[in-house]
Write a protein that holds these residues in place. Structure first.
Motif, PDB file in Angstrom:
ATOM      1  N   UNK A   1       0.828  -1.192   0.000  1.00 57.64           N
ATOM      2  CA  UNK A   1       0.000   0.000   0.000  1.00 57.64           C
ATOM      3  C   UNK A   1       0.868   1.250   0.000  1.00 57.64           C
ATOM      4  N   UNK A   2       0.194   2.369  -0.279  1.00 63.62           N
ATOM      5  CA  UNK A   2       0.908   3.639  -0.287  1.00 63.62           C
ATOM      6  C   UNK A   2       0.128   4.610   0.576  1.00 63.62           C
ATOM      7  N   UNK A   3       0.255   4.520   1.896  1.00 64.83           N
ATOM      8  CA  UNK A   3      -0.457   5.448   2.765  1.00 64.83           C
ATOM      9  C   UNK A   3      -0.111   6.870   2.416  1.00 64.83           C
ATOM     10  N   UNK A   4      -1.128   7.686   2.315  1.00 64.63           N
ATOM     11  CA  UNK A   4      -0.959   9.068   1.909  1.00 64.63           C
ATOM     12  C   UNK A   4      -1.400  10.002   3.014  1.00 64.63           C
ATOM     13  N   UNK A   5      -0.670  11.089   3.181  1.00 62.05           N
ATOM     14  CA  UNK A   5      -1.004  12.084   4.191  1.00 62.05           C
ATOM     15  C   UNK A   5      -0.936  13.457   3.551  1.00 62.05           C
ATOM     16  N   UNK A 114      -5.624   4.268  -3.625  1.00 56.12           N
ATOM     17  CA  UNK A 114      -5.183   4.728  -2.306  1.00 56.12           C
ATOM     18  C   UNK A 114      -5.541   6.197  -2.132  1.00 56.12           C
ATOM     19  N   UNK A 115      -5.970   6.512  -0.925  1.00 51.69           N
ATOM     20  CA  UNK A 115      -6.428   7.863  -0.622  1.00 51.69           C
ATOM     21  C   UNK A 115      -5.891   8.338   0.712  1.00 51.69           C
ATOM     22  N   UNK A 116      -5.683   9.651   0.794  1.00 52.06           N
ATOM     23  CA  UNK A 116      -5.396  10.258   2.071  1.00 52.06           C
ATOM     24  C   UNK A 116      -6.687  10.626   2.777  1.00 52.06           C
ATOM     25  N   UNK A 117      -6.567  11.203   3.957  1.00 55.75           N
ATOM     26  CA  UNK A 117      -7.741  11.559   4.751  1.00 55.75           C
ATOM     27  C   UNK A 117      -8.280  12.937   4.400  1.00 55.75           C
ATOM     28  N   UNK A 118      -7.522  13.700   3.634  1.00 54.48           N
ATOM     29  CA  UNK A 118      -8.004  14.999   3.185  1.00 54.48           C
ATOM     30  C   UNK A 118      -7.523  16.146   4.042  1.00 54.48           C
TER      31      UNK A 118
END
Length: 125
Positions: A1-5, A114-118
């Motif tokens: 995965x590619x966790x995004x922030x 993959x998505x960040x939390x915004x």
């Protein structure tokens, strides 16, 4: 995965600028195409901008073309969205999204895995 922030959102006056950042963990970030989407209250999530893996191509929605610039620094595992000439219509939660497999035109949320939390961007008029 590619966790995004995501980071960099905030309150800005109309006509002002903001720079959003999207950071990812993992050493294979350069293998992912990355995009920014936004979602205003009561509206669907919409495409804003996209950058290819090697930053050889950038694409924008008509509503931000000429005002926003997407860029990436794979050495820093980061993608940026420089926003200028902001208007109240740019108020939204901005999301960073990534995909490894290139399916679709890359302008639909379903094209990304993959998505960040915004991060919230609010433009006061």
């Amino acid at each position: 995965q590619a966790p995004l922030v995501e980071s960099g959102g905030g309150l800005v006056q109309a006509g002002g600028s903001l720079r959003l950042s999207c950071s990812a963990s993992g050493s294979t970030f350069s293998n992912y195409e990355v995009a920014w989407f936004r979602q205003a209250p009561g509206k669907e999530r919409e495409f804003v901008a996209r950058v290819t893996r090697g930053a050889t191509g950038t694409y924008y929605s008509d509503s931000v073309e000429g005002r926003f610039t997407i860029s990436r620094d794979n050495a820093k595992n980061s993608v940026y969205l420089q926003m200028s000439s902001l208007t109240a219509e740019d108020t939204a939660i901005y999301y960073c999204a990534a995909r490894r497999l290139i399916n679709g035109r890359g302008i639909s949320p379903g094209d990304y895995d993959y998505w960040g939390q915004g991060t919230q961007v609010t433009v006061s008029s």
